[in-house]
Design a protein around this motif. Sequence first.
Motif, PDB file in Angstrom:
ATOM      1  N   UNK A 327       0.808  -1.172  -0.015  1.00 45.01           N
ATOM      2  CA  UNK A 327      -0.038   0.106  -0.031  1.00 45.01           C
ATOM      3  C   UNK A 327       0.831   1.297   0.120  1.00 45.01           C
ATOM      4  N   UNK A 328       0.520   2.258  -0.886  1.00 40.11           N
ATOM      5  CA  UNK A 328       1.261   3.332  -0.948  1.00 40.11           C
ATOM      6  C   UNK A 328       1.549   3.997   0.731  1.00 40.11           C
ATOM      7  N   UNK A 329       0.629   4.182   1.196  1.00 40.43           N
ATOM      8  CA  UNK A 329       0.909   4.759   2.666  1.00 40.43           C
ATOM      9  C   UNK A 329       1.855   3.993   3.450  1.00 40.43           C
ATOM     10  N   UNK A 330       1.718   2.637   3.224  1.00 37.45           N
ATOM     11  CA  UNK A 330       3.026   1.706   4.200  1.00 37.45           C
ATOM     12  C   UNK A 330       4.439   2.123   3.341  1.00 37.45           C
ATOM     13  N   UNK A 331       4.530   2.045   1.955  1.00 42.16           N
ATOM     14  CA  UNK A 331       5.775   2.200   1.355  1.00 42.16           C
ATOM     15  C   UNK A 331       6.259   3.786   1.697  1.00 42.16           C
TER      16      UNK A 331
END
Length: 348
Positions: A327-331
Amino acid sequence: MTTPAASVPRLTISPTGDHRTGILFANLGTPDGTDYRSMRRFLAEFLSDRRVVDVPAWKWQPILQTVVLTRRPFASGKVYRSIWNEEADESPMLTITRAQLEALRASAAQRFGDDVTVDLCTRYGNPSTAEVLGRMVEAGCTRILFVPLYPQYANPTWVTANDEFYRCLTRLRHQPATRVAEPYYGHPGYIAALAASVERTYASLNHTPDVLVASYHGMPERWRHEGDPYHAQCLETSRLLAERLGWRPDRIHTTFQSVFGREEWLRPYTIEHVAELGRQRRSVAVISPAFAADCVETLEEIDKLIRSAYVDAGGTGFSYVPCLNDDPAHIELLLDVAQDNLQGWQPA
């Protein structure tokens, strides 16, 4: 896995004196296949780790070699086959790891330019820590930040990843400068990403679960009393998640899964607790905040075994909240953690 002396990499230093920085992320790992030999090789490495099973070797190894590794590879292989990515012929965790690495590299290139190398290794199996560390050194990394992909500090996850990293460094004639990132169990970006994943899952349901069960990987209760801060950090993650969601604390129940052996482990046990919620006819959602990527413990243990325990107990409303994965927020969170720990190595 020991690197032969003849193949120990040399540290490549630019003739201009430039320092290349590496960020090495690390996760648990996965077997190469579901066959007996692959499973036995993986389990032998995993279960021989004193951070995972701290029984004296003279007592544990005979049991491991003659009993556990004779039977367990068959059972574990069957479990892995139930979730195996047949198209890529690999475990889902490895598929997700590849996606994470691709996203991390792309985002890091935007943040740091061409002077930072990003890679990802595993504690057990492949790609090994030794292999990836050697590759980074050969690429000219004179400084390496090691980032275990475990939000909470625990001996069988965060600590053993560091142990292996340090062991691999001892094989180098010319070691790079190194740092290790701290656990990020309370990082605002991590809590925000977890909260967003809960909100997405709830928005996709036709009901609102009565309880969110935050299921963390388990460990012996004894270790908590011996000073491992994992239990306290799990509770803090759950507390911060409830706070971020604007919920009363009692809407999130903290539990522990994957019990091994006869010793008392951290309680409550997820499977027992979720079954009890099923008997109470309460709808539940389960999230796994200790895992950076979906794996056998989430895809099989939670979404199959624990779901079945809930249904068998009479429950009718079970939902699983996927791990943060790529997920982009995780990255962005992971790169925020890295950037926080690169102070002085990279321009602000």
